[in-house]
Design an enzyme around this catalytic site. Structure first.
Site, PDB file in Angstrom:
ATOM      1  N   ILE A 150      -1.748  -7.873   2.640  1.00 59.42           N
ATOM      2  CA  ILE A 150      -2.795  -7.703   1.749  1.00 59.42           C
ATOM      3  C   ILE A 150      -2.448  -9.046   1.605  1.00 59.42           C
ATOM      4  O   ILE A 150      -3.581 -10.584   0.832  1.00 59.42           O
ATOM      5  CB  ILE A 150      -1.921  -7.582   0.944  1.00 59.42           C
ATOM      6  CG1 ILE A 150      -2.628  -5.640   0.787  1.00 59.42           C
ATOM      7  CG2 ILE A 150      -2.387  -7.243  -0.537  1.00 59.42           C
ATOM      8  CD1 ILE A 150      -1.122  -3.887   0.425  1.00 59.42           C
ATOM      9  N   TYR A 183      14.033  -0.797  -2.526  1.00 56.63           N
ATOM     10  CA  TYR A 183      12.395  -1.689  -2.322  1.00 56.63           C
ATOM     11  C   TYR A 183      12.398  -0.663  -3.811  1.00 56.63           C
ATOM     12  O   TYR A 183      11.294  -1.621  -4.848  1.00 56.63           O
ATOM     13  CB  TYR A 183      12.006  -0.916  -1.249  1.00 56.63           C
ATOM     14  CG  TYR A 183      10.179  -1.721  -1.062  1.00 56.63           C
ATOM     15  CD1 TYR A 183       9.909  -2.639  -0.939  1.00 56.63           C
ATOM     16  CD2 TYR A 183       8.642  -0.847  -1.573  1.00 56.63           C
ATOM     17  CE1 TYR A 183       8.845  -3.906  -0.736  1.00 56.63           C
ATOM     18  CE2 TYR A 183       8.226  -1.242  -1.181  1.00 56.63           C
ATOM     19  CZ  TYR A 183       7.933  -2.539  -1.588  1.00 56.63           C
ATOM     20  OH  TYR A 183       6.641  -2.596  -1.154  1.00 56.63           O
ATOM     21  N   SER A 197       4.009  -1.954  -6.377  1.00 63.73           N
ATOM     22  CA  SER A 197       4.091  -0.542  -5.710  1.00 63.73           C
ATOM     23  C   SER A 197       4.160   1.229  -5.997  1.00 63.73           C
ATOM     24  O   SER A 197       5.226   0.651  -7.034  1.00 63.73           O
ATOM     25  CB  SER A 197       5.109  -0.753  -4.092  1.00 63.73           C
ATOM     26  OG  SER A 197       4.965   0.861  -3.895  1.00 63.73           O
ATOM     27  N   SER A 206      -0.105 -12.721   6.819  1.00 67.41           N
ATOM     28  CA  SER A 206      -0.188 -11.389   7.804  1.00 67.41           C
ATOM     29  C   SER A 206      -0.716 -10.441   5.677  1.00 67.41           C
ATOM     30  O   SER A 206      -0.405 -10.732   4.802  1.00 67.41           O
ATOM     31  CB  SER A 206       0.710 -10.768   8.438  1.00 67.41           C
ATOM     32  OG  SER A 206       1.644 -10.394   7.679  1.00 67.41           O
ATOM     33  N   THR A 260      -0.617  -1.831   6.731  1.00 64.58           N
ATOM     34  CA  THR A 260      -0.235  -3.495   7.510  1.00 64.58           C
ATOM     35  C   THR A 260       0.820  -3.593   8.385  1.00 64.58           C
ATOM     36  O   THR A 260       1.130  -2.652   8.267  1.00 64.58           O
ATOM     37  CB  THR A 260      -0.153  -4.392   5.685  1.00 64.58           C
ATOM     38  OG1 THR A 260       1.366  -3.485   5.165  1.00 64.58           O
ATOM     39  CG2 THR A 260      -0.537  -4.098   4.566  1.00 64.58           C
ATOM     40  N   LYS A 264      10.274  -2.478  -7.223  1.00 63.38           N
ATOM     41  CA  LYS A 264       9.606  -2.704  -7.666  1.00 63.38           C
ATOM     42  C   LYS A 264       9.065  -2.325  -9.295  1.00 63.38           C
ATOM     43  O   LYS A 264       8.716  -2.371  -9.595  1.00 63.38           O
ATOM     44  CB  LYS A 264       8.472  -1.826  -6.871  1.00 63.38           C
ATOM     45  CG  LYS A 264       8.892  -2.355  -5.267  1.00 63.38           C
ATOM     46  CD  LYS A 264       7.804  -3.282  -5.313  1.00 63.38           C
ATOM     47  CE  LYS A 264       7.929  -4.155  -3.785  1.00 63.38           C
ATOM     48  NZ  LYS A 264       7.043  -5.789  -3.508  1.00 63.38           N
TER      49      LYS A 264
END
Length: 322
Positions: A52, A201, A175, A50, A234, A205
């Site tokens: 990207i 997160y 990100s 799913s 997304t 990254k």
């Protein structure tokens, strides 16, 4: 300084990371960069069922590449594979079911893959943002296990295959959120203090950016890059950041727009004219630190990240089945 970093990042995001930012940047793209035939080249995309990942896999398939989809959910992955084959007419699409948060599974998969396939381009796209602290069956914090350790093991396990390939590349989907984080070497698994999934997160990254820079120094025959896809619409954004999605949904990029730079890094001849180890946004290298944000780390901290991940990696390799 965290308020400053967060504010500057969000203002920058409103200007550059939305659909309008992509449309502005794309006026300067050269369409010929990605209008290439990659038949005979092999690409592996993690998290490809799913978002990207799927958009990237589909565009590579359109260009004739052999695509290996690495996905966690078998049912959704089979639907994605069928969609890619149907829309592109490319039959060279292969499916592998692997949970990127499970290091033993990654080792087992990689060892088998090396014996059966060739690989020119690895695209580390799989990721997660779990908003409450959750441990895997191995006792690993879920975000760290997926975003950082999973990316590390998948890449290092496949390096021997990539070293033998022509024009080998490794692309990691990071990100812009990492701009608000300085590498933290004291709490790898976010066990101290309040748990903020968004900041965990972002820390993961930042770790991916450091990994890319370190790999680029150590492996000169492979071109490494890391990128920010912008703020794209997304399934992951909708499920992990519902408030952000509701606020920004009319300005978010499409999945294809988010995947554009991944595709460019994977197939364009222009990519390897630039140094290995850079951070990209909209087909351009961009800084990995905001001005005055105090997010730079000393070399010894970056080396510590590599040491810790290698220790984790070897621990799970030694107990991997098969």
């Amino acid at each position: 300084m965290s308020w400053y970093r967060n504010t500057v990042w969000f203002v920058k995001g409103l200007r550059e990371y939305t659909r309008g930012g992509y449309e502005s940047a794309s006026k300067h793209f050269n369409p010929a960069d990605v209008e290439v035939d990659v038949a005979g080249r092999s690409f592996l995309v993690t998290g490809a069922n799913s978002g990207i990942g799927k958009a990237t896999a589909k565009e590579i398939a359109r260009r004739g590449g052999t695509v290996h989809l690495v996905c966690r959910n078998k049912e959704r992955a089979e639907v994605a594979k069928e969609e890619i084959v149907t829309e592109t007419g490319n039959q060279n699409i292969f499916l592998h079911i692997v949970d990127i948060s499970n290091p033993k599974e990654i080792w087992k998969f990689a060892e088998k893959f090396k014996n059966e396939h060739k690989l020119n381009v690895l695209i580390n796209n799989a990721g997660c943002m779990v908003n409450n602290r959750e441990l895997t069956e191995d006792g690993l914090e879920k975000n760290f296990a997926t975003n950082t350790l999973g990316t590390y093991i998948m890449t290092t396990a496949l390096l021997p295959l990539l070293e033998k390939a022509a024009d080998a590349r490794v692309i990691t989907v990071s990100s812009g959120g990492m701009l608000v984080q300085k590498l933290n070497i004291s709490d790898w698994q976010s066990g101290n203090g309040p748990f903020d999934g968004t900041m965990v997160y972002a820390q993961n990254k930042r770790q991916q950016v450091v990994l890319t820079e370190q790999w680029a120094k150590a492996h000169r025959n492979i071109h490494f890059s890391v990128m920010h896809p912008g703020w794209a619409d997304t399934p992951a954004v909708r499920s992990s950041m519902p408030d952000f999605y509701e606020r920004m949904k009319n300005s978010l990029r499409t999945e294809a727009q988010g995947a554009d730079t991944v595709l460019w890094l994977a197939v364009s001849a222009e990519t390897t004219k630039l140094p290995s180890g850079l951070f990209f946004q909209d087909r351009q290298p961009v800084p990995t630190h905001l001005p005055l944000a105090c997010t730079h780390s000393p070399p010894e901290d970056e080396e510590k990240l590599m040491e810790v991940l290698e220790e984790f990696s070897q621990k799970f390799k030694s107990i991997s089945p098969g």
